[in-house]
Write a protein that holds these residues in place. Structure first.
Motif, PDB file in Angstrom:
ATOM      1  N   ASP A 163       8.595  12.373   3.566  1.00 57.67           N
ATOM      2  CA  ASP A 163       8.292  12.289   1.952  1.00 57.67           C
ATOM      3  C   ASP A 163       6.580  11.720   1.725  1.00 57.67           C
ATOM      4  O   ASP A 163       6.160  10.716   2.091  1.00 57.67           O
ATOM      5  CB  ASP A 163       8.867  11.128   1.378  1.00 57.67           C
ATOM      6  CG  ASP A 163       8.709  11.155  -0.110  1.00 57.67           C
ATOM      7  OD1 ASP A 163       7.461  10.983  -0.481  1.00 57.67           O
ATOM      8  OD2 ASP A 163       9.700  11.445  -1.100  1.00 57.67           O
ATOM      9  N   LEU A 196       5.634   8.906  -0.361  1.00 57.89           N
ATOM     10  CA  LEU A 196       5.859   7.757   0.201  1.00 57.89           C
ATOM     11  C   LEU A 196       5.038   7.203   1.470  1.00 57.89           C
ATOM     12  O   LEU A 196       4.721   6.401   1.732  1.00 57.89           O
ATOM     13  CB  LEU A 196       7.220   7.433   0.479  1.00 57.89           C
ATOM     14  CG  LEU A 196       8.395   7.588  -0.953  1.00 57.89           C
ATOM     15  CD1 LEU A 196       9.730   7.492  -0.465  1.00 57.89           C
ATOM     16  CD2 LEU A 196       7.850   6.606  -2.112  1.00 57.89           C
ATOM     17  N   SER A 202       3.899   2.253  -8.386  1.00 57.98           N
ATOM     18  CA  SER A 202       5.356   3.124  -8.366  1.00 57.98           C
ATOM     19  C   SER A 202       5.662   3.373  -7.069  1.00 57.98           C
ATOM     20  O   SER A 202       7.003   3.062  -6.552  1.00 57.98           O
ATOM     21  CB  SER A 202       5.097   4.148  -9.237  1.00 57.98           C
ATOM     22  OG  SER A 202       6.320   5.170  -9.096  1.00 57.98           O
ATOM     23  N   ASN A 233       7.096   0.255  -5.120  1.00 59.15           N
ATOM     24  CA  ASN A 233       8.573  -0.098  -5.924  1.00 59.15           C
ATOM     25  C   ASN A 233       9.613   0.957  -5.103  1.00 59.15           C
ATOM     26  O   ASN A 233      10.659   0.335  -4.705  1.00 59.15           O
ATOM     27  CB  ASN A 233       8.313   0.009  -7.361  1.00 59.15           C
ATOM     28  CG  ASN A 233       9.821  -0.325  -7.876  1.00 59.15           C
ATOM     29  OD1 ASN A 233      10.492  -1.352  -7.847  1.00 59.15           O
ATOM     30  ND2 ASN A 233      10.631   0.804  -8.588  1.00 59.15           N
ATOM     31  N   ASP A 234       9.185   2.342  -4.999  1.00 64.42           N
ATOM     32  CA  ASP A 234      10.225   3.039  -4.421  1.00 64.42           C
ATOM     33  C   ASP A 234      10.396   2.724  -2.879  1.00 64.42           C
ATOM     34  O   ASP A 234      11.477   2.783  -2.384  1.00 64.42           O
ATOM     35  CB  ASP A 234       9.827   4.583  -4.508  1.00 64.42           C
ATOM     36  CG  ASP A 234       9.911   4.866  -5.991  1.00 64.42           C
ATOM     37  OD1 ASP A 234      10.521   4.381  -6.839  1.00 64.42           O
ATOM     38  OD2 ASP A 234       9.179   6.220  -6.388  1.00 64.42           O
ATOM     39  N   LEU A 277      12.548  -0.144  -2.714  1.00 61.22           N
ATOM     40  CA  LEU A 277      14.023   0.312  -2.873  1.00 61.22           C
ATOM     41  C   LEU A 277      14.720   0.919  -1.670  1.00 61.22           C
ATOM     42  O   LEU A 277      15.793   0.583  -1.399  1.00 61.22           O
ATOM     43  CB  LEU A 277      13.965   1.244  -4.069  1.00 61.22           C
ATOM     44  CG  LEU A 277      13.836   0.619  -5.587  1.00 61.22           C
ATOM     45  CD1 LEU A 277      13.856   1.848  -6.474  1.00 61.22           C
ATOM     46  CD2 LEU A 277      14.926  -0.287  -6.038  1.00 61.22           C
ATOM     47  N   TRP A 278      13.870   1.710  -0.942  1.00 59.74           N
ATOM     48  CA  TRP A 278      14.395   2.358   0.275  1.00 59.74           C
ATOM     49  C   TRP A 278      14.540   1.234   1.382  1.00 59.74           C
ATOM     50  O   TRP A 278      15.405   1.209   2.010  1.00 59.74           O
ATOM     51  CB  TRP A 278      13.330   3.233   0.991  1.00 59.74           C
ATOM     52  CG  TRP A 278      13.509   4.728   0.276  1.00 59.74           C
ATOM     53  CD1 TRP A 278      12.690   5.506  -0.808  1.00 59.74           C
ATOM     54  CD2 TRP A 278      14.558   5.590   0.668  1.00 59.74           C
ATOM     55  NE1 TRP A 278      13.316   6.478  -0.814  1.00 59.74           N
ATOM     56  CE2 TRP A 278      14.302   6.860  -0.165  1.00 59.74           C
ATOM     57  CE3 TRP A 278      15.633   5.526   1.445  1.00 59.74           C
ATOM     58  CZ2 TRP A 278      15.428   7.773   0.119  1.00 59.74           C
ATOM     59  CZ3 TRP A 278      16.571   6.679   1.734  1.00 59.74           C
ATOM     60  CH2 TRP A 278      16.306   7.739   0.811  1.00 59.74           C
TER      61      TRP A 278
END
Length: 104
Positions: free
Chosen positions: A8, A11, A83, A86-87, A90-91
């Motif tokens: 990704d 990310l 952002s 944050n992602d 979460l992962w």
């Protein structure tokens, strides 16, 4: 492992890309996937630290910026980096249970 993960670019890490249900993979494949994910997962805090450094640099620029348009651009870049962080968290957290399975 390329068949089970995809990079990704936003990310900056590879994330799982499983096409089958977990139970359909052999135990050996499951263990290999979990091991590979644990290595990726372990790199997430370092990736976050890189992004936080970038945010801090942009905030320093922002504090000295008098051009409104440039200030807006910096704010937008900071928001995007936040952002991404944050992602990544979460992962990191969402897949903690997957990592725990590996150690059972």
């Amino acid at each position: 492992m390329k068949e089970y993960f995809c990079f990704d670019h936003r990310l900056g890490i590879s994330i799982p890309n499983l096409e089958l249900e977990w139970a359909q993979y052999s135990e050996e494949t499951q263990q290999a996937i979990l091991f590979h994910w644990e290595q990726i997962r372990g790199s997430i805090p370092d990736r976050i630290a890189e992004l936080e450094l970038s945010i801090n640099q942009k905030q320093a620029q922002l504090s000295d910026e008098s051009n409104f348009k440039t200030s807006c651009e910096l704010n937008s870049e900071i928001a995007e980096l936040a952002s991404i962080i944050n992602d990544l968290w979460l992962w990191y957290r969402a897949n903690q249970t997957v990592s725990e399975k590996m150690h059972q």
